[in-house]
Scaffold this active site. Structure first.
Site, PDB file in Angstrom:
ATOM      1  N   CYS A   1      18.878 -44.074  21.529  1.00  0.00           N
ATOM      2  CA  CYS A   1      18.589 -45.398  22.112  1.00  0.00           C
ATOM      3  C   CYS A   1      18.498 -46.503  21.058  1.00  0.00           C
ATOM      4  O   CYS A   1      18.623 -47.680  21.387  1.00  0.00           O
ATOM      5  CB  CYS A   1      17.309 -45.360  22.925  1.00  0.00           C
ATOM      6  SG  CYS A   1      17.342 -44.133  24.225  1.00  0.00           S
TER       7      CYS A   1
ATOM      8  N   ASN B   1      17.365 -46.538  32.091  1.00  0.00           N
ATOM      9  CA  ASN B   1      17.527 -46.420  30.636  1.00  0.00           C
ATOM     10  C   ASN B   1      18.992 -46.106  30.323  1.00  0.00           C
ATOM     11  O   ASN B   1      19.466 -45.004  30.606  1.00  0.00           O
ATOM     12  CB  ASN B   1      16.602 -45.303  30.140  1.00  0.00           C
ATOM     13  CG  ASN B   1      16.642 -45.129  28.623  1.00  0.00           C
ATOM     14  OD1 ASN B   1      17.527 -45.662  27.963  1.00  0.00           O
ATOM     15  ND2 ASN B   1      15.705 -44.378  28.096  1.00  0.00           N
TER      16      ASN B   1
ATOM     17  N   HIS C   1      14.206 -52.385  24.063  1.00  0.00           N
ATOM     18  CA  HIS C   1      14.951 -51.300  24.706  1.00  0.00           C
ATOM     19  C   HIS C   1      14.362 -51.078  26.090  1.00  0.00           C
ATOM     20  O   HIS C   1      13.149 -51.045  26.261  1.00  0.00           O
ATOM     21  CB  HIS C   1      14.842 -50.032  23.851  1.00  0.00           C
ATOM     22  CG  HIS C   1      15.355 -48.812  24.541  1.00  0.00           C
ATOM     23  ND1 HIS C   1      16.575 -48.789  25.180  1.00  0.00           N
ATOM     24  CD2 HIS C   1      14.811 -47.582  24.735  1.00  0.00           C
ATOM     25  CE1 HIS C   1      16.759 -47.598  25.711  1.00  0.00           C
ATOM     26  NE2 HIS C   1      15.701 -46.853  25.465  1.00  0.00           N
TER      27      HIS C   1
HETATM   28  O1  UT7 Z   1      14.637 -44.117  25.621  1.00  0.00           O
HETATM   29  C1  UT7 Z   1      13.530 -43.604  24.954  1.00  0.00           C
HETATM   30  C2  UT7 Z   1      13.140 -42.312  25.508  1.00  0.00           C
HETATM   31  N1  UT7 Z   1      12.499 -42.258  26.782  1.00  0.00           N
HETATM   32  C3  UT7 Z   1      11.331 -42.867  27.084  1.00  0.00           C
HETATM   33  O2  UT7 Z   1      10.872 -43.800  26.489  1.00  0.00           O
HETATM   34  C4  UT7 Z   1      10.570 -42.291  28.251  1.00  0.00           C
HETATM   35  C5  UT7 Z   1       9.126 -42.066  27.862  1.00  0.00           C
HETATM   36  N2  UT7 Z   1       8.321 -41.443  28.899  1.00  0.00           N
HETATM   37  C6  UT7 Z   1       8.069 -41.990  30.108  1.00  0.00           C
HETATM   38  O3  UT7 Z   1       8.572 -43.056  30.417  1.00  0.00           O
HETATM   39  C7  UT7 Z   1       7.095 -41.291  31.039  1.00  0.00           C
HETATM   40  O4  UT7 Z   1       6.472 -40.230  30.356  1.00  0.00           O
HETATM   41  C8  UT7 Z   1       7.763 -40.758  32.327  1.00  0.00           C
HETATM   42  C9  UT7 Z   1       8.198 -41.922  33.199  1.00  0.00           C
HETATM   43  C10 UT7 Z   1       8.986 -39.916  31.952  1.00  0.00           C
HETATM   44  C11 UT7 Z   1       6.803 -39.873  33.125  1.00  0.00           C
HETATM   45  O5  UT7 Z   1       5.560 -40.517  33.363  1.00  0.00           O
HETATM   46  P1  UT7 Z   1       4.183 -39.718  33.137  1.00  0.00           P
HETATM   47  O6  UT7 Z   1       3.114 -40.598  33.630  1.00  0.00           O
HETATM   48  O7  UT7 Z   1       4.145 -39.351  31.685  1.00  0.00           O
HETATM   49  O8  UT7 Z   1       4.311 -38.460  34.085  1.00  0.00           O
HETATM   50  P2  UT7 Z   1       4.377 -36.894  33.717  1.00  0.00           P
HETATM   51  O9  UT7 Z   1       5.661 -36.535  33.079  1.00  0.00           O
HETATM   52  O10 UT7 Z   1       3.157 -36.511  32.987  1.00  0.00           O
HETATM   53  O11 UT7 Z   1       4.346 -36.247  35.175  1.00  0.00           O
HETATM   54  C12 UT7 Z   1       3.255 -36.403  36.042  1.00  0.00           C
HETATM   55  C13 UT7 Z   1       3.527 -35.665  37.335  1.00  0.00           C
HETATM   56  C14 UT7 Z   1       3.809 -34.185  37.161  1.00  0.00           C
HETATM   57  O12 UT7 Z   1       3.155 -33.511  38.218  1.00  0.00           O
HETATM   58  P3  UT7 Z   1       1.738 -32.750  37.976  1.00  0.00           P
HETATM   59  O13 UT7 Z   1       2.037 -31.699  36.961  1.00  0.00           O
HETATM   60  O14 UT7 Z   1       0.801 -33.802  37.476  1.00  0.00           O
HETATM   61  O15 UT7 Z   1       1.405 -32.236  39.340  1.00  0.00           O
HETATM   62  C15 UT7 Z   1       5.300 -34.069  37.379  1.00  0.00           C
HETATM   63  O16 UT7 Z   1       5.694 -32.824  37.896  1.00  0.00           O
HETATM   64  O17 UT7 Z   1       4.648 -36.208  38.022  1.00  0.00           O
HETATM   65  C16 UT7 Z   1       5.547 -35.151  38.401  1.00  0.00           C
HETATM   66  N3  UT7 Z   1       6.923 -35.684  38.358  1.00  0.00           N
HETATM   67  C17 UT7 Z   1       7.502 -36.312  39.402  1.00  0.00           C
HETATM   68  N4  UT7 Z   1       7.070 -36.565  40.648  1.00  0.00           N
HETATM   69  C18 UT7 Z   1       7.899 -37.247  41.465  1.00  0.00           C
HETATM   70  C19 UT7 Z   1       7.784 -35.699  37.305  1.00  0.00           C
HETATM   71  N5  UT7 Z   1       8.925 -36.315  37.666  1.00  0.00           N
HETATM   72  C20 UT7 Z   1       8.770 -36.714  38.950  1.00  0.00           C
HETATM   73  C21 UT7 Z   1       9.591 -37.404  39.854  1.00  0.00           C
HETATM   74  N6  UT7 Z   1       9.111 -37.658  41.087  1.00  0.00           N
HETATM   75  N7  UT7 Z   1      10.820 -37.868  39.517  1.00  0.00           N
END
Ligand code: UT7
Length: 329
Positions: A116, A286, A256
């Site tokens: 990125c 993204n 970004h």
């Molecule tokens: O380009 C540079 C690289 N990328 C980034 O900058 C991305 C950086 N990270 C993020 O933006 C965030 O971490 C995310 C948007 C990817 C995720 O947000 P989060 O608040 O960190 O959520 P998480 O990954 O900790 O997931 C929380 C919950 C999980 O369920 P449990 O275990 O708490 O029951 C996941 O299974 O959300 C669940 N989950 C979803 N639920 C509905 C994960 N993906 C999804 C989804 N829809 N698409």
């Protein structure tokens, strides 16, 4: 502050016509919701390549528009640098395909891989080539077909990415306009937090790799998030220091476009109000290395970057890599 050597002469973007909304994931069997995606990331929809659209075709469209805006012919381009994590083929570079497509017969062409942050790495490289006298006119592109490398069965990643390309013509600066500062950093110890585990030269593509889906993007989202906030804030400080400016001198921040919460944290750290931050993550998701050049092109088109504007750009991505740049337009 150094005297600028290289300045933006024109910009363009090339994005697929097909738009996939958050609601469209249900139709392909992904258990998610608009609310989850929007609340965590700020994304509403993204463009997805269809009907033979490739990294090269999107990049070529963006490049033609950038050359038109700059009033430059393909034959005047000395170097084409493509930042991409999604080359159309592994050999040769996609930059040479773009060169052939554009008819930029005099140009040297190569790809840069810094995920990125790639487009800012490419801009810094192009600036160096102009500074050394190796090139007068550079075409600097960020182009990605992320839909080809995300795991469409992994809801934690496939909802976040989109396809597209942005391009800039960079030329020797006149009259104090151009790149005022640039900064790049990497930390390879953290590579496995955002990567494609297999399918490269160490573990070439095989039935086993395909079965495990280990050739596709894997991301430890929460860890990446923490590092992104820290590194983008650090990069913003470095770019401002390098240009001897503070946040209040910046007319527009173009971060970004990965996640709205990361964008807000970066702006807050630099003391830049959200009215001075360009955001299109809601419409594109993204797009990795394409995100900043697409946003820059839209910012110019909508009049948010004008003659005399001072713009800061900040990126973070796989590697990890992070980078920043201040440009006077
Ligand atoms: O380009 C540079 C690289 N990328 C980034 O900058 C991305 C950086 N990270 C993020 O933006 C965030 O971490 C995310 C948007 C990817 C995720 O947000 P989060 O608040 O960190 O959520 P998480 O990954 O900790 O997931 C929380 C919950 C999980 O369920 P449990 O275990 O708490 O029951 C996941 O299974 O959300 C669940 N989950 C979803 N639920 C509905 C994960 N993906 C999804 C989804 N829809 N698409």
């Amino acid at each position: 502050m150094k005297r600028p050597v290289a300045a933006v002469a024109g910009t363009g973007r090339g994005v697929p016509a097909h738009v996939m909304t958050n609601h469209d994931f249900a139709a392909i069997g992904i258990e998610t919701s608009h609310d989850w995606i929007f609340e965590r990331s700020g994304i509403v929809e993204r463009h997805i390549a269809k009907n033979g659209e490739t990294t090269c075709s999107m990049a070529s469209e963006a490049s033609r528009k950038a050359m038109d805006a700059a009033g430059v012919h393909p034959g005047e381009i000395d170097v084409i640098i493509l930042a991409t994590a999604t080359p159309d083929r592994l050999l040769p570079s996609t930059a040479v395909d773009i060169q052939a497509e554009l008819g930029a017969t005099r140009a040297a062409a190569f790809d840069i891989g810094a995920a990125c942050s790639g487009w800012l790495y490419a801009m810094t490289t192009a600036e160096g080539l102009i500074m050394s006298g190796t090139a007068e006119t550079a075409l600097v592109i960020g182009a990605e077909k992320m839909s080809a490398i995300v795991d469409w069965k992994d809801r934690s990643t496939c909802v976040l990415f989109g396809d597209g390309a942005g391009a800039v013509v960079l030329q020797r600066s006149k009259g104090g306009k151009g790149i005022l500062s640039a900064y790049m950093r990497s930390d390879g110890k953290l590579a496995d937090l955002l990567y494609r585990p297999e399918g490269g030269a160490t573990t070439p593509m095989s039935a086993d790799v395909l079965e495990k889906r280990s050739h596709l993007v894997r991301m430890a989202g929460r860890e990446v998030f923490k590092h992104a906030v820290r590194s983008m804030s650090d990069a913003a400080d470095r770019a401002l220091d390098g240009a001897r400016l503070t946040g209040t001198d910046i007319d527009l921040l173009i971060p970004h476009q990965a996640n709205m919460r990361i964008i807000e944290a970066t702006a807050k750290h630099s003391g830049i109000p959200m009215e001075k931050v360009f955001v299109n993550v809601d419409r594109y998701g993204n797009t990795s290395s394409a995100s900043i050049p697409i946003a820059l092109n839209e910012a110019i088109e909508s009049g948010r970057v004008k003659d005399g504007s001072t713009v800061m750009m900040v990126a973070f991505g796989a590697g990890f890599t992070w980078a920043s740049m201040v440009i006077r337009f």
